[in-house]
Design a protein around this motif. Structure first.
Motif, PDB file in Angstrom:
ATOM      1  N   ILE A  13       0.826  -1.211   0.000  1.00  0.00           N
ATOM      2  CA  ILE A  13       0.000   0.000   0.000  1.00  0.00           C
ATOM      3  C   ILE A  13       0.857   1.257   0.000  1.00  0.00           C
ATOM      4  O   ILE A  13       0.372   2.352  -0.264  1.00  0.00           O
ATOM      5  CB  ILE A  13      -0.990   0.024   1.179  1.00  0.00           C
ATOM      6  CG1 ILE A  13      -0.262  -0.035   2.520  1.00  0.00           C
ATOM      7  CG2 ILE A  13      -1.994  -1.113   1.064  1.00  0.00           C
ATOM      8  CD1 ILE A  13      -1.173   0.177   3.720  1.00  0.00           C
ATOM      9  N   ASP A  14       2.143   1.083   0.295  1.00  0.00           N
ATOM     10  CA  ASP A  14       3.096   2.195   0.199  1.00  0.00           C
ATOM     11  C   ASP A  14       3.765   2.246  -1.167  1.00  0.00           C
ATOM     12  O   ASP A  14       4.748   2.978  -1.361  1.00  0.00           O
ATOM     13  CB  ASP A  14       4.164   2.072   1.289  1.00  0.00           C
ATOM     14  CG  ASP A  14       3.570   2.149   2.684  1.00  0.00           C
ATOM     15  OD1 ASP A  14       2.679   2.990   2.894  1.00  0.00           O
ATOM     16  OD2 ASP A  14       3.983   1.362   3.551  1.00  0.00           O
ATOM     17  N   GLN A  15       3.256   1.440  -2.105  1.00  0.00           N
ATOM     18  CA  GLN A  15       3.699   1.424  -3.507  1.00  0.00           C
ATOM     19  C   GLN A  15       5.106   0.852  -3.693  1.00  0.00           C
ATOM     20  O   GLN A  15       5.800   1.203  -4.641  1.00  0.00           O
ATOM     21  CB  GLN A  15       3.606   2.833  -4.138  1.00  0.00           C
ATOM     22  CG  GLN A  15       2.316   3.578  -3.867  1.00  0.00           C
ATOM     23  CD  GLN A  15       1.073   2.756  -4.183  1.00  0.00           C
ATOM     24  OE1 GLN A  15       1.089   1.870  -5.036  1.00  0.00           O
ATOM     25  NE2 GLN A  15      -0.029   3.066  -3.506  1.00  0.00           N
ATOM     26  N   MET A  16       5.507  -0.062  -2.806  1.00  0.00           N
ATOM     27  CA  MET A  16       6.819  -0.677  -2.903  1.00  0.00           C
ATOM     28  C   MET A  16       6.708  -2.095  -3.450  1.00  0.00           C
ATOM     29  O   MET A  16       5.765  -2.824  -3.135  1.00  0.00           O
ATOM     30  CB  MET A  16       7.510  -0.719  -1.535  1.00  0.00           C
ATOM     31  CG  MET A  16       7.685   0.653  -0.885  1.00  0.00           C
ATOM     32  SD  MET A  16       8.707   1.774  -1.880  1.00  0.00           S
ATOM     33  CE  MET A  16      10.295   0.941  -1.744  1.00  0.00           C
ATOM     34  N   ILE A  17       7.680  -2.490  -4.288  1.00  0.00           N
ATOM     35  CA  ILE A  17       7.792  -3.857  -4.783  1.00  0.00           C
ATOM     36  C   ILE A  17       8.759  -4.610  -3.878  1.00  0.00           C
ATOM     37  O   ILE A  17       9.845  -4.112  -3.551  1.00  0.00           O
ATOM     38  CB  ILE A  17       8.327  -3.874  -6.231  1.00  0.00           C
ATOM     39  CG1 ILE A  17       7.277  -3.325  -7.199  1.00  0.00           C
ATOM     40  CG2 ILE A  17       8.747  -5.278  -6.648  1.00  0.00           C
ATOM     41  CD1 ILE A  17       6.110  -4.255  -7.470  1.00  0.00           C
ATOM     42  N   ASP A  18       8.376  -5.805  -3.452  1.00  0.00           N
ATOM     43  CA  ASP A  18       9.264  -6.616  -2.631  1.00  0.00           C
ATOM     44  C   ASP A  18      10.479  -7.038  -3.461  1.00  0.00           C
ATOM     45  O   ASP A  18      10.349  -7.728  -4.474  1.00  0.00           O
ATOM     46  CB  ASP A  18       8.517  -7.850  -2.118  1.00  0.00           C
ATOM     47  CG  ASP A  18       9.364  -8.698  -1.206  1.00  0.00           C
ATOM     48  OD1 ASP A  18       9.612  -8.272  -0.069  1.00  0.00           O
ATOM     49  OD2 ASP A  18       9.802  -9.785  -1.642  1.00  0.00           O
ATOM     50  N   SER A  19      11.653  -6.623  -3.036  1.00  0.00           N
ATOM     51  CA  SER A  19      12.860  -6.797  -3.850  1.00  0.00           C
ATOM     52  C   SER A  19      13.251  -8.261  -4.007  1.00  0.00           C
ATOM     53  O   SER A  19      13.692  -8.680  -5.088  1.00  0.00           O
ATOM     54  CB  SER A  19      14.024  -6.011  -3.232  1.00  0.00           C
ATOM     55  OG  SER A  19      14.279  -6.443  -1.900  1.00  0.00           O
ATOM     56  N   LEU A  20      13.068  -9.069  -2.959  1.00  0.00           N
ATOM     57  CA  LEU A  20      13.431 -10.481  -3.053  1.00  0.00           C
ATOM     58  C   LEU A  20      12.501 -11.227  -4.003  1.00  0.00           C
ATOM     59  O   LEU A  20      12.941 -12.078  -4.790  1.00  0.00           O
ATOM     60  CB  LEU A  20      13.405 -11.117  -1.664  1.00  0.00           C
ATOM     61  CG  LEU A  20      13.878 -12.577  -1.572  1.00  0.00           C
ATOM     62  CD1 LEU A  20      15.297 -12.711  -2.106  1.00  0.00           C
ATOM     63  CD2 LEU A  20      13.793 -13.075  -0.129  1.00  0.00           C
ATOM     64  N   THR A  21      11.214 -10.900  -3.955  1.00  0.00           N
ATOM     65  CA  THR A  21      10.256 -11.513  -4.872  1.00  0.00           C
ATOM     66  C   THR A  21      10.572 -11.134  -6.310  1.00  0.00           C
ATOM     67  O   THR A  21      10.554 -11.980  -7.213  1.00  0.00           O
ATOM     68  CB  THR A  21       8.826 -11.072  -4.512  1.00  0.00           C
ATOM     69  OG1 THR A  21       8.533 -11.472  -3.180  1.00  0.00           O
ATOM     70  CG2 THR A  21       7.814 -11.695  -5.458  1.00  0.00           C
ATOM     71  N   LEU A  22      10.879  -9.868  -6.539  1.00  0.00           N
ATOM     72  CA  LEU A  22      11.223  -9.413  -7.881  1.00  0.00           C
ATOM     73  C   LEU A  22      12.485 -10.112  -8.383  1.00  0.00           C
ATOM     74  O   LEU A  22      12.542 -10.548  -9.540  1.00  0.00           O
ATOM     75  CB  LEU A  22      11.424  -7.898  -7.885  1.00  0.00           C
ATOM     76  CG  LEU A  22      11.826  -7.269  -9.223  1.00  0.00           C
ATOM     77  CD1 LEU A  22      10.767  -7.522 -10.287  1.00  0.00           C
ATOM     78  CD2 LEU A  22      12.067  -5.772  -9.050  1.00  0.00           C
ATOM     79  N   ARG A  23      13.471 -10.239  -7.533  1.00  0.00           N
ATOM     80  CA  ARG A  23      14.708 -10.901  -7.944  1.00  0.00           C
ATOM     81  C   ARG A  23      14.461 -12.375  -8.269  1.00  0.00           C
ATOM     82  O   ARG A  23      14.989 -12.900  -9.260  1.00  0.00           O
ATOM     83  CB  ARG A  23      15.771 -10.784  -6.843  1.00  0.00           C
ATOM     84  CG  ARG A  23      17.135 -11.333  -7.256  1.00  0.00           C
ATOM     85  CD  ARG A  23      18.178 -11.044  -6.207  1.00  0.00           C
ATOM     86  NE  ARG A  23      17.956 -11.841  -5.003  1.00  0.00           N
ATOM     87  CZ  ARG A  23      18.670 -11.719  -3.883  1.00  0.00           C
ATOM     88  NH1 ARG A  23      19.620 -10.796  -3.799  1.00  0.00           N
ATOM     89  NH2 ARG A  23      18.419 -12.483  -2.837  1.00  0.00           N
TER      90      ARG A  23
END
Length: 362
Positions: A120-130
Motif C-alpha cells: 500500500i506504500d507502492q513498494m515492490i518486494d525486492s526479493l520476490t522481484l529478484r
C-alpha cells in the motif's frame, strides 16, 4: 514591543511546512484506504468487452504512462497463458514456478506471466522481484510484470488476463502459494475442448479438495462416485481457468455492479456470504474478491467444473501459507495427480450438478 517567538514554536512550524511539502510532492504515492472500493473501467473493442483496467487517480504523467503500458498493451494469443499473481512470498513463488517447469506442454505455444503487486506504500518486494527475474522458463515465453500501483487481490485477479473476443486461448490464474501437477495443462485442454460451449460452465477448478459451501455443513466436498468430473456452483480459486466468454461477461457486470457501494452480495445459504458480511463489519472486504463471482454465478445459474480423482488428487494443491487467508497452517490441501491414465480422457457428456450442500441435483 515585539514578543519573541519561542524556539520550539519555530521548529514546530518548520516541521509542519516540511510535512505538507512532502505530502504534496508524494501525493501520487498515497495509498487508498480500502482497495475493495477501487473502481475498474471496461476496455472494449468494437463494442465488445475485453478486460478491466483499475481506475487510479494520479497527476503523474510517469505513473499514468506505466498504467497505460501495463493494462492496455495487446499481446498475441497463446495456446496457454499462465498468470501467476504474487506479492511478497519469494520462496513460494519459486516453488510454484519450478512445478510449472516440470509440467507437460507438448509442442504448444505457452506464455508464463508473473504479476507482482505493490504494497500500500507502492513498494515492490525486492526479493520476490529478484526471484521472478532470475527464473528461466523452459517451455515458452516468460515475462515479469510489476503493477504500476497497489491493486490488491481484486486487481490481481480481474485485470491480468485480457482475452480477445471469441478467444480460443486457455488461461489459468495461479496464486503464489500453489504447486501444480505435471498434467494440469493436459487436463485443461481436454475440459476446455469438451465443455467451453456448455451454457452453464463458467470455468475449471484445478484443486482436488474443497469445502461444501452450505452454512449448515462446511465439511469436505465429496464428488459423485464413479464420476471423473462434476459441476459445482462455487469457483475454485486454488488454480482457476475461466471459460473466456463467461469471464468477459462477468467482468463487464462487475465493473458496473462494484460501483454500487450498497450492492447486496447475498447468496442464500452460502457460507461465503456470511464471511463477506463479517468482513464488511471488520473493514476487510479487500481480501475476498471471489464473492462477486459466486454471486454472479448464482444469479446466472452457472457452475464450475471440478475434477474427481481418487483420493482427492488435484491438478493443483495449496500450501496454506501465511497471508490474507491462512496463519500457521503450512500443509497442503490435497495430493497432486502424479499419474495420467487413458480413462481420464473419457469425459461425460452430461456431468452431474452438485449443490452447495454436496447433494447431486442432476
Amino acid at each position: 514591543m515585539k514578543t519573541a517567538i519561542p524556539s520550539y514554536l519555530k521548529l514546530g512550524s518548520i516541521f509542519v511546512i516540511c510535512m505538507c511539502l512532502f505530502v504534496y510532492l508524494n501525493w501520487d504515492t498515497v495509498p487508498p484506504r480500502n482497495i475493495s472500493y477501487m473502481n475498474f473501467t471496461v476496455v472494449r473493442e468494437k463494442g465488445n468487452v475485453v478486460h478491466l483496467v483499475p481506475e487510479i487517480n494520479t497527476t503523474s504523467e510517469q505513473v499514468y504512462k506505466r498504467i497505460t503500458e501495463t493494462y492496455n498493451t495487446r499481446d498475441r494469443e497463446y495456446d496457454l497463458r499462465i498468470i501467476v499473481v504474487v506479492y511478497n512470498r519469494a520462496q513460494s513463488l519459486t516453488r510454484l514456478l519450478n512445478s510449472l517447469n516440470e509440467a507437460e506442454y507438448g509442442k504448444d505455444f505457452i506464455k508464463l506471466e508473473v504479476w507482482i503487486d505493490r504494497s500500500i506504500d507502492q513498494m515492490i518486494d525486492s526479493l520476490t522481484l529478484r526471484s521472478a527475474n532470475e527464473f528461466r522458463f523452459k517451455h515458452g515465453q516468460y515475462s515479469v510484470i510489476q503493477h504500476p500501483r497497489h491493486v490488491g487481490i481484486y486487481g490481481q485477479w480481474l485485470t491480468t488476463w485480457k482475452p480477445k473476443i471469441n478467444s480460443s486461448e486457455i488461461a489459468v490464474i495461479l496464486e503464489d502459494d500453489l504447486t501444480v501437477s505435471p498434467y494440469f495443462y493436459k487436463y485443461l485442454k481436454l475440459v476446455h475442448r469438451k465443455y467451453d460451449s456448455y451454457p452453464d460452465v463458467n470455468g475449471y477448478a484445478l484443486q482436488g479438495s474443497t469445502i461444501k459451501h452450505s452454512v449448515r455443513d462446511s465439511s469436505q466436498l465429496q464428488g459423485p462416485k464413479g464420476s471423473l468430473v462434476f459441476l459445482y456452483p462455487v469457483l475454485g480459486t486454488w488454480g482457476f481457468s475461466p471459460n473466456p466468454k463467461k469471464w468477459i461477461k462477468f467482468l463487464d457486470w462487475f465493473a458496473v455492479a462494484s460501483r454500487n457501494k450498497d450492492y447486496q452480495l447475498n447468496v442464500p445459504g452460502n457460507v461465503v456470504s456470511d464471511w463477506y458480511r463479517q468482513f464488511q463489519r471488520e473493514g476487510k472486504t479487500s481480501s475476498i474478491w471471489s464473492i462477486w463471482h459466486i454471486y454472479y454465478a448464482w444469479k446466472n445459474n452457472e457452475y464450475t467444473l471440478y475434477s474427481n480423482f481418487e483420493g482427492h488428487a488435484g491438478l493443483s494443491t495449496n500450501w496454506q501459507e501465511d497471508g490474507l487467508h491462512y496463519l500457521n497452517i503450512r500443509k497442503t490441501t490435497n495430493i497432486l495427480l502424479t499419474e495420467w491414465k487413458p480413462e481420464y480422457e473419457i469425459l461425460p457428456d452430461k456431468p452431474h450438478h452438485v449443490d452447495i450442500a454436496g447433494k447431486v441435483i442432476s
